[in-house]
Design a protein around this motif. Structure first.
Motif, PDB file in Angstrom:
ATOM      1  N   GLU A 186       1.810   6.683  14.412  1.00  0.00           N
ATOM      2  CA  GLU A 186       2.085   5.985  13.162  1.00  0.00           C
ATOM      3  C   GLU A 186       1.987   6.938  11.972  1.00  0.00           C
ATOM      4  OE1 GLU A 186       0.658   1.991  10.742  1.00  0.00           O
ATOM      5  OE2 GLU A 186       0.035   2.249  12.832  1.00  0.00           O
ATOM      6  N   ILE A 187       0.999   7.826  12.006  1.00  0.00           N
ATOM      7  CA  ILE A 187       0.871   8.829  10.944  1.00  0.00           C
ATOM      8  C   ILE A 187       2.124   9.695  10.915  1.00  0.00           C
ATOM      9  CG2 ILE A 187      -0.363  10.909  10.202  1.00  0.00           C
ATOM     10  CD1 ILE A 187      -2.956   9.572  11.314  1.00  0.00           C
ATOM     11  N   ALA A 188       2.551  10.155  12.082  1.00  0.00           N
ATOM     12  CA  ALA A 188       3.753  10.996  12.162  1.00  0.00           C
ATOM     13  C   ALA A 188       4.975  10.252  11.618  1.00  0.00           C
ATOM     14  CB  ALA A 188       3.986  11.435  13.597  1.00  0.00           C
ATOM     15  N   GLY A 189       5.067   8.982  11.905  1.00  0.00           N
ATOM     16  CA  GLY A 189       6.176   8.185  11.389  1.00  0.00           C
ATOM     17  C   GLY A 189       6.187   8.106   9.878  1.00  0.00           C
ATOM     18  N   HIS A 190       5.011   8.011   9.286  1.00  0.00           N
ATOM     19  CA  HIS A 190       4.913   7.965   7.823  1.00  0.00           C
ATOM     20  C   HIS A 190       5.208   9.330   7.211  1.00  0.00           C
ATOM     21  CE1 HIS A 190       3.527   3.904   6.994  1.00  0.00           C
ATOM     22  NE2 HIS A 190       2.750   3.985   8.065  1.00  0.00           N
ATOM     23  N   MET A 191       4.883  10.389   7.922  1.00  0.00           N
ATOM     24  CA  MET A 191       5.120  11.741   7.411  1.00  0.00           C
ATOM     25  C   MET A 191       6.612  12.050   7.409  1.00  0.00           C
ATOM     26  SD  MET A 191       2.105  12.833   6.664  1.00  0.00           S
ATOM     27  CE  MET A 191       2.041  14.600   6.624  1.00  0.00           C
ATOM     28  N   ASP A 192       7.358  11.480   8.359  1.00  0.00           N
ATOM     29  CA  ASP A 192       8.803  11.719   8.451  1.00  0.00           C
ATOM     30  C   ASP A 192       9.576  10.956   7.376  1.00  0.00           C
ATOM     31  OD1 ASP A 192       8.370  13.329  10.620  1.00  0.00           O
ATOM     32  OD2 ASP A 192       8.849  11.798  12.112  1.00  0.00           O
ATOM     33  N   MET A 224       0.859  -1.174   0.000  1.00  0.00           N
ATOM     34  CA  MET A 224       0.000   0.000   0.000  1.00  0.00           C
ATOM     35  C   MET A 224       0.901   1.232   0.000  1.00  0.00           C
ATOM     36  SD  MET A 224      -2.749   1.241   2.949  1.00  0.00           S
ATOM     37  CE  MET A 224      -3.810  -0.142   2.715  1.00  0.00           C
ATOM     38  N   PRO A 225       0.688   2.139  -0.950  1.00  0.00           N
ATOM     39  CA  PRO A 225       1.482   3.375  -0.977  1.00  0.00           C
ATOM     40  C   PRO A 225       1.295   4.194   0.303  1.00  0.00           C
ATOM     41  CG  PRO A 225       0.291   3.084  -3.038  1.00  0.00           C
ATOM     42  CD  PRO A 225      -0.196   2.035  -2.088  1.00  0.00           C
ATOM     43  N   ALA A 226       2.316   4.971   0.625  1.00  0.00           N
ATOM     44  CA  ALA A 226       2.306   5.744   1.870  1.00  0.00           C
ATOM     45  C   ALA A 226       1.094   6.675   1.957  1.00  0.00           C
ATOM     46  CB  ALA A 226       3.598   6.542   2.006  1.00  0.00           C
ATOM     47  N   ASP A 227       0.736   7.326   0.854  1.00  0.00           N
ATOM     48  CA  ASP A 227      -0.405   8.255   0.872  1.00  0.00           C
ATOM     49  C   ASP A 227      -1.702   7.536   1.221  1.00  0.00           C
ATOM     50  OD1 ASP A 227       1.270  10.327   0.190  1.00  0.00           O
ATOM     51  OD2 ASP A 227       0.699  10.346  -1.929  1.00  0.00           O
ATOM     52  N   GLU A 228      -1.884   6.344   0.677  1.00  0.00           N
ATOM     53  CA  GLU A 228      -3.090   5.563   0.981  1.00  0.00           C
ATOM     54  C   GLU A 228      -3.081   5.109   2.434  1.00  0.00           C
ATOM     55  OE1 GLU A 228      -3.902   2.354  -1.717  1.00  0.00           O
ATOM     56  OE2 GLU A 228      -3.363   3.574  -3.446  1.00  0.00           O
ATOM     57  N   ARG A 229      -1.921   4.715   2.930  1.00  0.00           N
ATOM     58  CA  ARG A 229      -1.803   4.270   4.326  1.00  0.00           C
ATOM     59  C   ARG A 229      -2.123   5.431   5.271  1.00  0.00           C
ATOM     60  NH1 ARG A 229      -2.753   0.682   7.954  1.00  0.00           N
ATOM     61  NH2 ARG A 229      -1.251   0.611   9.616  1.00  0.00           N
ATOM     62  N   ILE A 230      -1.589   6.604   4.983  1.00  0.00           N
ATOM     63  CA  ILE A 230      -1.853   7.780   5.816  1.00  0.00           C
ATOM     64  C   ILE A 230      -3.336   8.120   5.796  1.00  0.00           C
ATOM     65  CG2 ILE A 230      -1.444  10.268   6.051  1.00  0.00           C
ATOM     66  CD1 ILE A 230       1.452   9.686   5.080  1.00  0.00           C
ATOM     67  N   ALA A 231      -3.951   8.073   4.622  1.00  0.00           N
ATOM     68  CA  ALA A 231      -5.386   8.361   4.518  1.00  0.00           C
ATOM     69  C   ALA A 231      -6.198   7.354   5.329  1.00  0.00           C
ATOM     70  CB  ALA A 231      -5.827   8.348   3.057  1.00  0.00           C
ATOM     71  N   SER A 232      -5.806   6.094   5.257  1.00  0.00           N
ATOM     72  CA  SER A 232      -6.491   5.053   6.021  1.00  0.00           C
ATOM     73  C   SER A 232      -6.342   5.296   7.519  1.00  0.00           C
ATOM     74  CB  SER A 232      -5.912   3.685   5.651  1.00  0.00           C
ATOM     75  OG  SER A 232      -6.423   2.688   6.486  1.00  0.00           O
ATOM     76  N   LEU A 233      -5.147   5.640   7.946  1.00  0.00           N
ATOM     77  CA  LEU A 233      -4.909   5.913   9.367  1.00  0.00           C
ATOM     78  C   LEU A 233      -5.700   7.132   9.830  1.00  0.00           C
ATOM     79  CD1 LEU A 233      -1.066   5.241   9.516  1.00  0.00           C
ATOM     80  CD2 LEU A 233      -2.858   3.889  10.624  1.00  0.00           C
ATOM     81  N   ARG A 234      -5.767   8.147   8.990  1.00  0.00           N
ATOM     82  CA  ARG A 234      -6.543   9.352   9.363  1.00  0.00           C
ATOM     83  C   ARG A 234      -8.030   9.027   9.495  1.00  0.00           C
ATOM     84  NH1 ARG A 234      -3.254  13.853   5.845  1.00  0.00           N
ATOM     85  NH2 ARG A 234      -1.637  14.169   7.411  1.00  0.00           N
ATOM     86  N   THR A 235      -8.524   8.150   8.650  1.00  0.00           N
ATOM     87  CA  THR A 235      -9.924   7.723   8.746  1.00  0.00           C
ATOM     88  C   THR A 235     -10.164   6.987  10.052  1.00  0.00           C
ATOM     89  OG1 THR A 235     -10.100   7.574   6.339  1.00  0.00           O
ATOM     90  CG2 THR A 235     -11.719   6.351   7.630  1.00  0.00           C
ATOM     91  N   LYS A 236      -9.252   6.081  10.410  1.00  0.00           N
ATOM     92  CA  LYS A 236      -9.367   5.354  11.675  1.00  0.00           C
ATOM     93  C   LYS A 236      -9.283   6.316  12.855  1.00  0.00           C
ATOM     94  CE  LYS A 236      -7.388   0.957  10.212  1.00  0.00           C
ATOM     95  NZ  LYS A 236      -6.287   0.005  10.419  1.00  0.00           N
TER      96      LYS A 236
END
Length: 55
Positions: free
Chosen positions: A48-54, A1-13
């Motif tokens: 986890e979101i912050a980790g993906h943003m870094d 899963m691309p990082a952008d999709e993972r971040i979007a999924s995490l933000r939804t959760k």
């Protein structure tokens, strides 16, 4: 899963957990342990979101 999709999924959760916390807090007899669990999960997701943003 691309990082952008993972971040979007995490933000939804994250948003869903925030809503669950709000609902629990406004019940006639809120379950304090459930609120604590939800807040811990919300923080874990935020980290986890912050980790993906870094990356």
């Amino acid at each position: 899963m691309p990082a952008d999709e993972r971040i979007a999924s995490l933000r939804t959760k994250h948003a869903a957990i925030e809503n669950a916390i709000d609902e629990e807090e406004h019940r006639p007899h809120p379950d304090d342990l459930r609120i604590i669990e939800l807040k811990r999960e919300k923080l874990r997701i935020k980290d986890e979101i912050a980790g993906h943003m870094d990356s």
